[in-house]
Design a protein around this motif. Structure first.
Motif, PDB file in Angstrom:
ATOM      1  N   LYS A  69       0.517  -1.133  -0.084  1.00 18.28           N
ATOM      2  CA  LYS A  69       0.427   0.066  -0.193  1.00 18.28           C
ATOM      3  C   LYS A  69       0.741   1.038   0.234  1.00 18.28           C
ATOM      4  O   LYS A  69       0.503   2.504  -0.519  1.00 18.28           O
ATOM      5  N   ASN A  70       1.745   1.659   0.936  1.00 16.29           N
ATOM      6  CA  ASN A  70       2.989   2.563   0.832  1.00 16.29           C
ATOM      7  C   ASN A  70       3.622   2.283  -0.923  1.00 16.29           C
ATOM      8  O   ASN A  70       4.651   3.274  -1.355  1.00 16.29           O
ATOM      9  N   GLY A  71       3.557   1.506  -1.728  1.00 16.64           N
ATOM     10  CA  GLY A  71       4.326   2.119  -2.985  1.00 16.64           C
ATOM     11  C   GLY A  71       5.090   1.221  -2.509  1.00 16.64           C
ATOM     12  O   GLY A  71       6.024   1.539  -4.341  1.00 16.64           O
ATOM     13  N   VAL A  72       5.730   0.419  -1.959  1.00 14.56           N
ATOM     14  CA  VAL A  72       7.657  -0.299  -2.504  1.00 14.56           C
ATOM     15  C   VAL A  72       6.995  -1.785  -2.763  1.00 14.56           C
ATOM     16  O   VAL A  72       6.461  -2.615  -2.414  1.00 14.56           O
ATOM     17  N   PRO A  73       8.128  -2.680  -3.331  1.00 15.12           N
ATOM     18  CA  PRO A  73       7.941  -3.358  -3.576  1.00 15.12           C
ATOM     19  C   PRO A  73       7.958  -4.810  -2.477  1.00 15.12           C
ATOM     20  O   PRO A  73       8.380  -5.168  -1.341  1.00 15.12           O
ATOM     21  N   GLN A  74       6.760  -6.117  -2.876  1.00  7.43           N
ATOM     22  CA  GLN A  74       6.336  -6.955  -1.704  1.00  7.43           C
ATOM     23  C   GLN A  74       7.228  -7.462  -1.261  1.00  7.43           C
ATOM     24  O   GLN A  74       7.459  -8.184   0.002  1.00  7.43           O
ATOM     25  N   ASN A  75       8.622  -7.469  -1.822  1.00  5.33           N
ATOM     26  CA  ASN A  75       8.965  -8.853  -1.690  1.00  5.33           C
ATOM     27  C   ASN A  75      10.849  -8.005  -2.742  1.00  5.33           C
ATOM     28  O   ASN A  75      11.252  -7.656  -3.694  1.00  5.33           O
ATOM     29  N   LEU A  76      11.652  -8.815  -2.900  1.00  2.00           N
ATOM     30  CA  LEU A  76      12.864  -8.443  -3.395  1.00  2.00           C
ATOM     31  C   LEU A  76      13.278  -9.572  -4.431  1.00  2.00           C
ATOM     32  O   LEU A  76      14.901  -9.361  -4.965  1.00  2.00           O
ATOM     33  N   ASP A  77      13.047 -10.331  -5.086  1.00  2.00           N
ATOM     34  CA  ASP A  77      13.154 -11.153  -5.898  1.00  2.00           C
ATOM     35  C   ASP A  77      13.741 -10.753  -7.211  1.00  2.00           C
ATOM     36  O   ASP A  77      12.667 -10.099  -7.596  1.00  2.00           O
ATOM     37  N   VAL A  78      14.531 -10.489  -7.741  1.00  2.00           N
ATOM     38  CA  VAL A  78      14.593 -10.303  -9.358  1.00  2.00           C
ATOM     39  C   VAL A  78      14.265 -10.423 -10.568  1.00  2.00           C
ATOM     40  O   VAL A  78      13.203  -9.689 -10.729  1.00  2.00           O
ATOM     41  N   SER A  79      13.345 -11.603 -10.029  1.00  2.00           N
ATOM     42  CA  SER A  79      12.015 -12.120 -10.625  1.00  2.00           C
ATOM     43  C   SER A  79      10.759 -11.425 -10.567  1.00  2.00           C
ATOM     44  O   SER A  79      10.183 -10.852 -11.744  1.00  2.00           O
ATOM     45  N   THR A  80      10.664 -10.267 -10.081  1.00  2.00           N
ATOM     46  CA  THR A  80       9.332  -9.667  -9.566  1.00  2.00           C
ATOM     47  C   THR A  80      10.063  -8.224  -9.963  1.00  2.00           C
ATOM     48  O   THR A  80       9.765  -7.245 -10.932  1.00  2.00           O
ATOM     49  N   LEU A  81      11.121  -7.777  -9.000  1.00  2.00           N
ATOM     50  CA  LEU A  81      11.844  -6.593  -8.843  1.00  2.00           C
ATOM     51  C   LEU A  81      12.039  -6.013 -10.635  1.00  2.00           C
ATOM     52  O   LEU A  81      11.642  -4.449 -11.229  1.00  2.00           O
ATOM     53  N   GLY A  82      12.673  -7.467 -11.834  1.00  2.00           N
ATOM     54  CA  GLY A  82      12.939  -6.577 -13.437  1.00  2.00           C
ATOM     55  C   GLY A  82      11.654  -7.350 -14.182  1.00  2.00           C
ATOM     56  O   GLY A  82      12.059  -6.943 -14.933  1.00  2.00           O
TER      57      GLY A  82
END
Length: 227
Positions: free
Chosen positions: A194-207
């Motif tokens: 809800k704060n607009g930051v990534p839910q996790n830091l896995d590169v497959s979602t970050l990228g």
């Protein structure tokens, strides 16, 4: 969807959280030795910021490799082992006025939040800040705080326009403008809190998504593509 990390190799997908970002444009000019043209060295991916640019960065410094979260620092692609995902600085004539400018990832020296910023070369040792996008850190500074990755698209190349779900369709004026200009791409996670930051830091979602930044007639343009 989450398994499409293979997209990272061919097109350099890069993105960052947009809701977390406070995206602003402002003018900040620094000057030294006004009788001289502002000279910039060619730096692609990593390098140093000249003092004329440092003067407009305020509390921010150029990001280092250790400033990126571990998943990005440790990312290696078997089919592109030399590809770098911890770039923090590129030079190009982003506004195409004949002078080389800077695109940078920066870290706040006080609170370790980070930002993407362009510095446009106005000549006579003067630089203006043209694009600033701010991000909130979600990890401890000692663990690395930057959860995006930056890449550079040279002028006269398709870049993100080749992605299957690019909003820039073949033959349109928008696509021709984008392909003609140098541009920066940043990773953008589609999974955010809800704060607009990534839910996790896995590169497959970050990228998984990418956000492009470029200038047309001095005005900022951007678009997002996910696939």
């Amino acid at each position: 969807m989450i398994n499409k990390i293979s997209l990272l190799g061919g097109l350099l997908i890069f993105a960052a959280s947009s809701s977390a970002a406070n995206f602003t444009q402002f003018q900040a000019t620094a000057s030294s030795s006004p009788s001289k043209v502002a000279q910039v060295s060619d730096v692609q991916c990593q390098g140093q910021v000249p003092q004329q640019v440092v003067a407009i960065l305020g509390d921010y410094r150029l990001a280092k490799q250790s400033d990126f979260v571990a998943s990005i620092r440790n990312l290696k692609l078997n089919y592109s082992p030399k590809e770098k995902f911890t770039c923090s600085i590129f030079t190009a004539d982003f506004n195409q006025d004949g002078l080389k400018d800077y695109a940078m990832l920066l870290v706040n020296k006080k609170n370790s939040n980070f930002r993407f910023q362009m510095a446009l070369n106005k000549g006579k040792s003067k630089f203006n800040s043209a694009i600033v996008k701010d991000y909130k850190r979600i990890t401890k500074p000692s663990e690395g705080v930057i959860y995006t990755s930056m890449s550079f698209k040279p002028a006269k190349s398709p870049g993100l326009a080749l992605r299957d779900y690019s909003p820039l369709k073949q033959g349109t004026a928008e696509r021709k403008q984008y392909e003609a200009k140098p541009a920066i791409s940043l990773w953008k996670s589609p999974l955010q809190t809800k704060n607009g930051v990534p839910q996790n830091l896995d590169v497959s979602t970050l990228g998984y998504c990418s956000e492009a930044f470029y200038l047309v007639d001095g005005k900022q343009k951007t678009f997002v593509v996910c696939d």
